[in-house]
Scaffold this active site. Structure first.
Site, short mmCIF file in Angstrom:
data_model
loop_
_atom_site.label_atom_id
_atom_site.label_comp_id
_atom_site.label_asym_id
_atom_site.label_seq_id
_atom_site.Cartn_x
_atom_site.Cartn_y
_atom_site.Cartn_z
N ASP A 1 39.04 41.21 41.02
CA ASP A 1 40.00 40.46 40.21
C ASP A 1 40.72 41.43 39.29
OD1 ASP A 1 41.20 37.95 39.40
OD2 ASP A 1 40.17 38.22 37.50
N GLU B 1 43.64 41.56 35.78
CA GLU B 1 44.47 40.92 34.77
C GLU B 1 45.71 41.80 34.59
OE1 GLU B 1 43.89 37.98 33.84
OE2 GLU B 1 41.79 37.80 34.44
N HIS C 1 44.61 35.61 29.20
CA HIS C 1 43.46 36.52 29.22
C HIS C 1 43.04 37.03 27.84
CE1 HIS C 1 46.56 39.57 28.86
NE2 HIS C 1 47.02 39.35 30.07
N HIS D 1 40.50 33.94 30.80
CA HIS D 1 40.39 34.70 32.04
C HIS D 1 39.94 36.12 31.70
CE1 HIS D 1 42.98 32.12 34.91
NE2 HIS D 1 42.47 31.37 33.95
N ASP E 1 35.34 36.68 36.10
CA ASP E 1 35.97 35.96 37.21
C ASP E 1 35.50 36.50 38.56
OD1 ASP E 1 37.26 34.52 35.31
OD2 ASP E 1 39.29 35.14 35.84
#
Length: 226
Positions: free
Chosen positions: A7, A9, A57, A152, A157
């Site tokens: 994942d 960001e 986030h 997030h 995640d």
């Protein structure tokens, strides 16, 4: 099989508009079991973060000022994921950003060093058409605790995605385990046969006559008796 749950960001939604990666997390499992190995790093994007993205986030530019540039961590990241199958929720988004960052460094696309990509969002839409299939919805559906996910974050995640994926594919695992068990049981079963104890039973005249009639009937119909 070595799989990496990945994942990222970012500063915004569009890599082709100059948005950059600010966090990368990759969690490893092997043969469906966590190995406790992971890659996790924050990255200085060298640009502002969109307000909407920061609301999602919670990562500020001030926090990232002393973090490494992507160029400084790219090789380490590539070596961690090399040869693995990547499992990503909405894979085109993360892959688009990662390949954009690699292209800035004149490096090959990520697809050239991994064994494949699985998009769990696509999987979920096929399993649950017409329903919400974001990570929170899938955690609720499969009974996975996501209470720590107030914002997030790439590492959390990725860890939740690993749990979701295991739950989504549990039926496949059970089927494979059952087939494996049956095969092992059949392979391990031996039957001792005493050939001298077998009785030879001859057909009776009536049974022979019935067999002849059956063969003649097949011949008349054009069928082949063997």
């Amino acid at each position: 099989m070595r799989q990496i749950f990945l994942d990222t960001e970012t500063t915004g939604l569009y890599p082709d508009q100059g948005h950059r990666i600010i966090e990368i997390a990759a969690v490893e499992i092997f043969n469906r079991r966590p190995t406790q190995r992971h890659f996790h790093i924050y990255v200085n994007p060298e640009r502002e973060i969109d307000a909407g993205a920061q609301e999602v986030h919670g990562i500020s530019l001030e926090f990232l000022q002393d973090k490494p540039l992507f160029a400084q961590v790219a090789s380490e990241f590539i070596e961690f994921v090399r040869g693995a199958e990547l499992i990503i929720h909405n894979a085109p988004f993360d892959m688009g950003f990662l390949n954009m960052e690699l292209s800035r460094l004149n490096m090959d696309k990520l697809e050239t060093c991994i064994s494949g990509i699985v998009d769990t969002l696509k999987m979920a839409k096929e399993m649950r058409p017409g329903q919400r299939n974001n990570l929170d919805a899938l955690c609720r559906h499969f009974g996975i605790d996501n209470s720590k996910r107030t914002l997030h974050g790439a590492l959390l995640d990725a860890e939740l995605l690993a749990e979701v994926y295991i739950a989504m594919t549990r039926g496949q695992e059970s089927l494979l385990m059952e087939l494996s068990t049956v095969t092992e049981q059949v392979s391990a079963t031996t039957v001792a046969v005493d050939m001298n104890a077998l009785a030879l039973v001859a057909a009776t005249p009536a049974e022979l006559a019935e067999h002849v009639q059956y063969i003649e009937g097949l011949a008349k119909s054009g069928a082949t008796p063997w």
